[in-house]
Design an enzyme around this catalytic site. Structure first.
Site, short mmCIF file in Angstrom:
data_model
loop_
_atom_site.label_atom_id
_atom_site.label_comp_id
_atom_site.label_asym_id
_atom_site.label_seq_id
_atom_site.Cartn_x
_atom_site.Cartn_y
_atom_site.Cartn_z
N LYS A 1 42.88 45.75 39.57
CA LYS A 1 43.02 47.09 38.97
C LYS A 1 44.48 47.50 38.73
CE LYS A 1 38.60 48.59 39.00
NZ LYS A 1 37.88 47.53 39.68
N SER B 1 38.28 38.44 41.51
CA SER B 1 38.81 39.75 41.09
C SER B 1 39.31 40.62 42.24
CB SER B 1 37.74 40.51 40.30
OG SER B 1 36.56 40.67 41.07
N GLU C 1 39.01 58.34 36.97
CA GLU C 1 37.68 58.33 37.55
C GLU C 1 37.61 57.13 38.48
OE1 GLU C 1 38.38 56.72 34.79
OE2 GLU C 1 37.47 54.79 35.33
C1 LIG Z 1 36.46 47.36 39.74
C2 LIG Z 1 36.18 45.96 40.14
C3 LIG Z 1 35.38 45.10 39.34
C4 LIG Z 1 34.68 45.56 38.10
O1 LIG Z 1 35.47 46.00 37.05
P1 LIG Z 1 35.72 45.17 35.73
O2 LIG Z 1 36.33 46.15 34.81
O3 LIG Z 1 34.39 44.67 35.24
O4 LIG Z 1 36.62 44.05 36.07
C5 LIG Z 1 35.24 43.78 39.73
N1 LIG Z 1 35.81 43.31 40.88
C6 LIG Z 1 36.55 44.12 41.66
C7 LIG Z 1 37.14 43.54 42.90
C8 LIG Z 1 36.76 45.46 41.33
O5 LIG Z 1 37.50 46.25 42.13
#
Ligand SMILES: *Cc1c(COP(=O)(O)O)cnc(C)c1O
Length: 398
Positions: free
Chosen positions: A92, A381, A114
């Site tokens: 993020k 992610s 948000e």
């Molecule tokens: C917010 C989040 C996501 C989902 O958001 P995308 O916009 O689809 O990438 C995925 N993995 C993690 C660790 C997140 O914090």
């Protein structure tokens, strides 16, 4: 292949995307788009961002060869792109850093955002602390209860967390409140959207800031393997970590791409958020895209064990990729995601986020079918520390 060089001048990804916004916001969206166009050609802006990504966010993140996962499946070599090692624990911040610099360029002094699980709220509160900006984060009351530690983190970082009690008190309702705030305070306020969603130019701006994931992956693989990847895998909530990994490879037809959504308690129940698997096209929160909606066009309440995936829409570029067949989308349920958390922890010493675990679970289907000569990259992610409460609770039921 120019077919994928999205969006067009009106912010359309084929028939998707666009700028479905109230009139009061159109001028602000145009101003934002112009600032972004200038910034991406401006060597000073780009150097400032690169320095923050390196010295504050910790980029480049490693590309880790997952030896024991690879051995388990006997197929292609599996690499993990380690966004879990970014400052604040997920991808993020890549986007929040870019947008805070744009907000400063626009002369804004107040930031709103948000948040669902709280990860985007924490990233936004973090950059506001770093740059001394006022920060208000909208969060559904139900999410405030489920993610109380992240609320505490945001407040420690100096942000005001406003509890949203409308609708079913989750991400969709928090987003509606943030849009309402922006309409009222558009003069001094910039709205940092957390994924590749919303009206143009957000899906493009967020994609471009997240594309650092794919660019680094390309360079790192060239060094490690003297070639590029064959398959890319990422989880999809709004779709920003997935597009970030995919984008630099989109015009390379040999690279296959897989987006993994949350099937929750199963795609044949009402409790899932597999938008691209089960959704229909509609307009929502500024964009035309696939949506989970009922026959009257009302957007559904959606569910996943991971609070970062439970969004009833999806970024418009993913909708276009689905229809063009440029990427394929699959759904993974809660149980398979939980199994993947344990597997990845035990085999690789990496405890992934619940969201990320959906992508890792898809390896069970994909990896055994691949050739050992192939290279598979999974976007890791985020890290799972934030999910320990949920994981512990589920462990009791296992
Ligand atoms: C917010 C989040 C996501 C989902 O958001 P995308 O916009 O689809 O990438 C995925 N993995 C993690 C660790 C997140 O914090």
């Amino acid at each position: 292949m120019s077919e994928y060089r999205y969006p067009d001048a009106r912010g359309k990804f084929g028939v998707f995307g666009g700028k479905y916004a109230p009139e009061t916001l159109i001028a602000a969206l145009d101003e934002f788009e112009n600032a972004y166009r200038e910034a991406r050609e401006d060597p000073t802006f780009l150097a400032d961002l690169a320095e923050l990504q390196r010295d504050y966010n910790g980029r480049p993140t490693p590309l880790t060869f997952a030896k024991r996962l690879t051995e388990r499946y006997g197929g292609g070599k599996i690499y993990l792109k380690r966004e879990d090692l970014c400052h604040t624990g997920a991808h993020k911040l890549n986007n929040a850093l870019g947008q805070i610099l744009l907000a400063r360029k626009l002369g804004k002094t107040r930031i709103i955002a948000e948040t669902g699980a709280g990860q985007h709220g924490v990233a936004t509160a973090t950059v506001c602390a770093k740059f001394g900006m006022e920060c208000v984060v909208y969060m559904g009351e139900l999410d405030v209860e489920r993610q109380s530690l992240n609320v505490f983190r945001m407040e420690m970082l100096g942000a005001e967390v406003r509890r949203v009690t409308s609708g079913n008190k989750t991400l969709k309702d928090a987003t509606n409140e943030a849009i309402r705030d922006w309409v009222t305070n558009v003069g001094d306020t910039h709205y940092i959207i957390g994924s590749v969603v919303g009206p143009h130019p957000y899906p493009t701006v967020v994609r471009d800031f997240q594309a650092v994931i794919g660019r680094e992956t390309r360079e790192q693989l060239l060094r490690a393997e003297k070639r590029g990847p064959d398959r890319l895998v990422a989880c999809v909530g709004g779709g920003s970590n997935a597009i970030g990994l995919f984008h630099p490879f989109v015009e390379d037809d040999a690279v296959k791409m897989y987006g993994v959504e949350a099937a929750g308690r199963g795609i044949d129940t009402d409790d899932h958020c597999a938008t691209l698997t089960k959704g229909e096209v509609g307009v929502f929160q500024g964009m035309k895209t696939y949506l989970l909606q009922n026959d009257d066009g009302q957007v559904n309440e959606v569910y996943s064990i991971s609070a970062g995936l439970d969004y009833p829409g999806v970024g418009p570029e993913h909708s276009a990729f689905k229809d063009l067949g440029r990427a394929e989308y699959f759904a993974i349920d809660d149980k398979a995601a939980l199994d993947a958390i344990y597997r990845t922890s035990e085999l690789e010493g990496i405890l992934p986020a619940l969201e990320t675990a959906h992508a890792l679970a898809f390896l069970e289907t994909l990896a055994p079918k691949t050739d050992p000569e192939e290279i598979i990259v999974v976007c890791c992610s985020g890290r799972g520390d934030k999910d320990l409460n949920t994981i512990v609770k589920e462990a009791r039921n296992r």
